[in-house]
Scaffold this motif. Sequence first.
Motif, PDB file in Angstrom:
ATOM      1  N   THR A  94      48.687  45.835  45.109  1.00  0.00           N
ATOM      2  CA  THR A  94      49.639  46.171  46.190  1.00  0.00           C
ATOM      3  C   THR A  94      49.966  45.037  47.331  1.00  0.00           C
TER       4      THR A  94
ATOM      5  N   ASP B 254      54.378  64.432  39.403  1.00  0.00           N
ATOM      6  CA  ASP B 254      55.698  63.840  39.783  1.00  0.00           C
ATOM      7  C   ASP B 254      55.926  63.025  40.974  1.00  0.00           C
ATOM      8  N   ARG B 255      55.200  63.287  41.982  1.00  0.00           N
ATOM      9  CA  ARG B 255      55.254  62.666  43.273  1.00  0.00           C
ATOM     10  C   ARG B 255      54.118  61.638  43.764  1.00  0.00           C
ATOM     11  N   ILE B 256      53.165  61.474  42.701  1.00  0.00           N
ATOM     12  CA  ILE B 256      52.058  60.824  42.840  1.00  0.00           C
ATOM     13  C   ILE B 256      52.363  59.170  42.263  1.00  0.00           C
ATOM     14  N   ASP B 257      51.762  58.247  42.972  1.00  0.00           N
ATOM     15  CA  ASP B 257      52.301  56.791  42.618  1.00  0.00           C
ATOM     16  C   ASP B 257      51.147  56.576  41.748  1.00  0.00           C
ATOM     17  N   MET B 258      51.350  56.293  40.359  1.00  0.00           N
ATOM     18  CA  MET B 258      50.547  56.137  39.310  1.00  0.00           C
ATOM     19  C   MET B 258      50.303  54.704  39.102  1.00  0.00           C
ATOM     20  N   ARG B 259      50.636  53.520  39.767  1.00  0.00           N
ATOM     21  CA  ARG B 259      50.532  52.126  39.588  1.00  0.00           C
ATOM     22  C   ARG B 259      49.116  51.953  39.723  1.00  0.00           C
ATOM     23  N   HIS B 260      48.966  50.993  38.812  1.00  0.00           N
ATOM     24  CA  HIS B 260      47.387  50.198  38.741  1.00  0.00           C
ATOM     25  C   HIS B 260      47.426  48.727  39.006  1.00  0.00           C
ATOM     26  N   ASP B 261      48.729  48.458  39.273  1.00  0.00           N
ATOM     27  CA  ASP B 261      48.708  46.864  39.718  1.00  0.00           C
ATOM     28  C   ASP B 261      48.210  46.555  41.427  1.00  0.00           C
TER      29      ASP B 261
END
Length: 57
Positions: free
Chosen positions: A57, A48-55
């Motif tokens: 930054t 829930d609190r982990i940033d899972m973006r792969h783009d």
Amino acid sequence: MARTSIEEKALRLLSSFESAGRTVGRVTIDGRKIELVLTTDQGADEFDRIDMRHDKT
């Protein structure tokens, strides 16, 4: 009708909630008042609190 103690009533409530699938965290008896504190499933989503973006930054 047989008299039941407040402790017996609290135990009956506790077993009713647990048989319904609810988790009881605490039972408090204050005179004739019975308080049940239900727990919530805080750790249900471990991501829930982990940033899972792969783009980028």
